[in-house]
Design an enzyme around this catalytic site. Sequence first.
Site, PDB file in Angstrom:
ATOM      1  N   TYR A  52     -25.967  -4.870   4.750  1.00  0.00           N
ATOM      2  CA  TYR A  52     -25.585  -4.501   3.388  1.00  0.00           C
ATOM      3  C   TYR A  52     -24.899  -5.667   2.680  1.00  0.00           C
ATOM      4  O   TYR A  52     -23.711  -5.929   2.878  1.00  0.00           O
ATOM      5  CB  TYR A  52     -24.658  -3.281   3.384  1.00  0.00           C
ATOM      6  CG  TYR A  52     -25.216  -2.041   4.042  1.00  0.00           C
ATOM      7  CD1 TYR A  52     -26.593  -1.833   4.158  1.00  0.00           C
ATOM      8  CD2 TYR A  52     -24.368  -1.060   4.545  1.00  0.00           C
ATOM      9  CE1 TYR A  52     -27.093  -0.689   4.763  1.00  0.00           C
ATOM     10  CE2 TYR A  52     -24.869   0.090   5.142  1.00  0.00           C
ATOM     11  CZ  TYR A  52     -26.232   0.264   5.261  1.00  0.00           C
ATOM     12  OH  TYR A  52     -26.725   1.400   5.858  1.00  0.00           O
ATOM     13  N   HIS A 138     -29.605  -0.635  14.160  1.00  0.00           N
ATOM     14  CA  HIS A 138     -30.082  -0.449  12.795  1.00  0.00           C
ATOM     15  C   HIS A 138     -31.589  -0.709  12.679  1.00  0.00           C
ATOM     16  O   HIS A 138     -32.059  -1.802  12.997  1.00  0.00           O
ATOM     17  CB  HIS A 138     -29.331  -1.425  11.878  1.00  0.00           C
ATOM     18  CG  HIS A 138     -29.304  -1.018  10.442  1.00  0.00           C
ATOM     19  ND1 HIS A 138     -28.739  -1.795   9.461  1.00  0.00           N
ATOM     20  CD2 HIS A 138     -29.770   0.099   9.809  1.00  0.00           C
ATOM     21  CE1 HIS A 138     -28.839  -1.185   8.297  1.00  0.00           C
ATOM     22  NE2 HIS A 138     -29.474  -0.047   8.478  1.00  0.00           N
TER      23      HIS A 138
END
Length: 321
Positions: A52, A138
């Site tokens: 992010y 992830h």
Amino acid sequence: MSSRDRLSVPTLGYGAANLGNLFRALTDDQAWAVLDAAWESGIRFFDTAPHYGLGLSERRLGAFLQTKPREEYVLSTKVGRLLRPNPDHDGGLDTANDFHVPDDLRRVWDFSAGGIRASLAESRERLGIERIDLLYLHDPERHDLDLALAEALPALEQLRADGEVAAIGIGSMVSDALAAAVRAADLDLIMVAGRYTLLEQPAAAEVLPACREKGTGIVAASVFNSGLLASNEPRRDGRYEYGQLPDELWDRLVRIARVCAEHDVPLPAAALQFPLQSDVVRSVVVGGSRPEQLRQNAEWASATVPAELWDALAAEGLIPA
């Protein structure tokens, strides 16, 4: 030992992708105001990732949480992508990944035990917080799911055994990958992104039963389906993941909105609370880039939703019975 025993997570969390300048840039002050609104609204579960904003989300979230008592919140981040200097950086932005940050770093996949440990250590440094409660792998299917099952998940299990983190799991938008990971390892919690929502529930077929069998909990994310469920009156031109909304889903959305209106329940409140009707869903994590969005999400999470709404939706085949 079940996920309930290893780590208890609040039922509402904040997903901090927006702090990494997802879709639009925020100043540090704006990001702080968002987190302040989340905290003041009672949110005590925060999720981030190196992905992010190339570490920006972790740095901003960590700076804020360092001002709060560590025992009062639950913190999760993710591994699988290491951040390394980008030799091709020419002053551009990471907009190819939808983050409005300089692309002076690049993401490097690494599912090895060493890579997983390095990722955790680097996240701790960016956050400025030593204790990370929950660690997800992830998007493993975007790199190599077989390698993830063979190397990354055992590495996560070892980190937990060593006491480095309290709980482990994976985060993904792909039901097959989620189900395979649950079956392959002793995972505490998995993040199901956009695959168990009021609008569509593909995870109900295999992921939920696998979690039920293994004692693995679910954290539901992307429950507003790219914003389609975030207002009482859905828009036909709304974004759906990476393209246009298919006609079939639009028709389904219209029917869901009608049933909610008939029961005087705000569509976003129903969307936020729907996943929690399942016995294996522990928490719902939602994003937001403005303080008022965080306050509104907290209100929707605590709104009264009558059981008759779920019965009516199930009767029309819109949610599992």
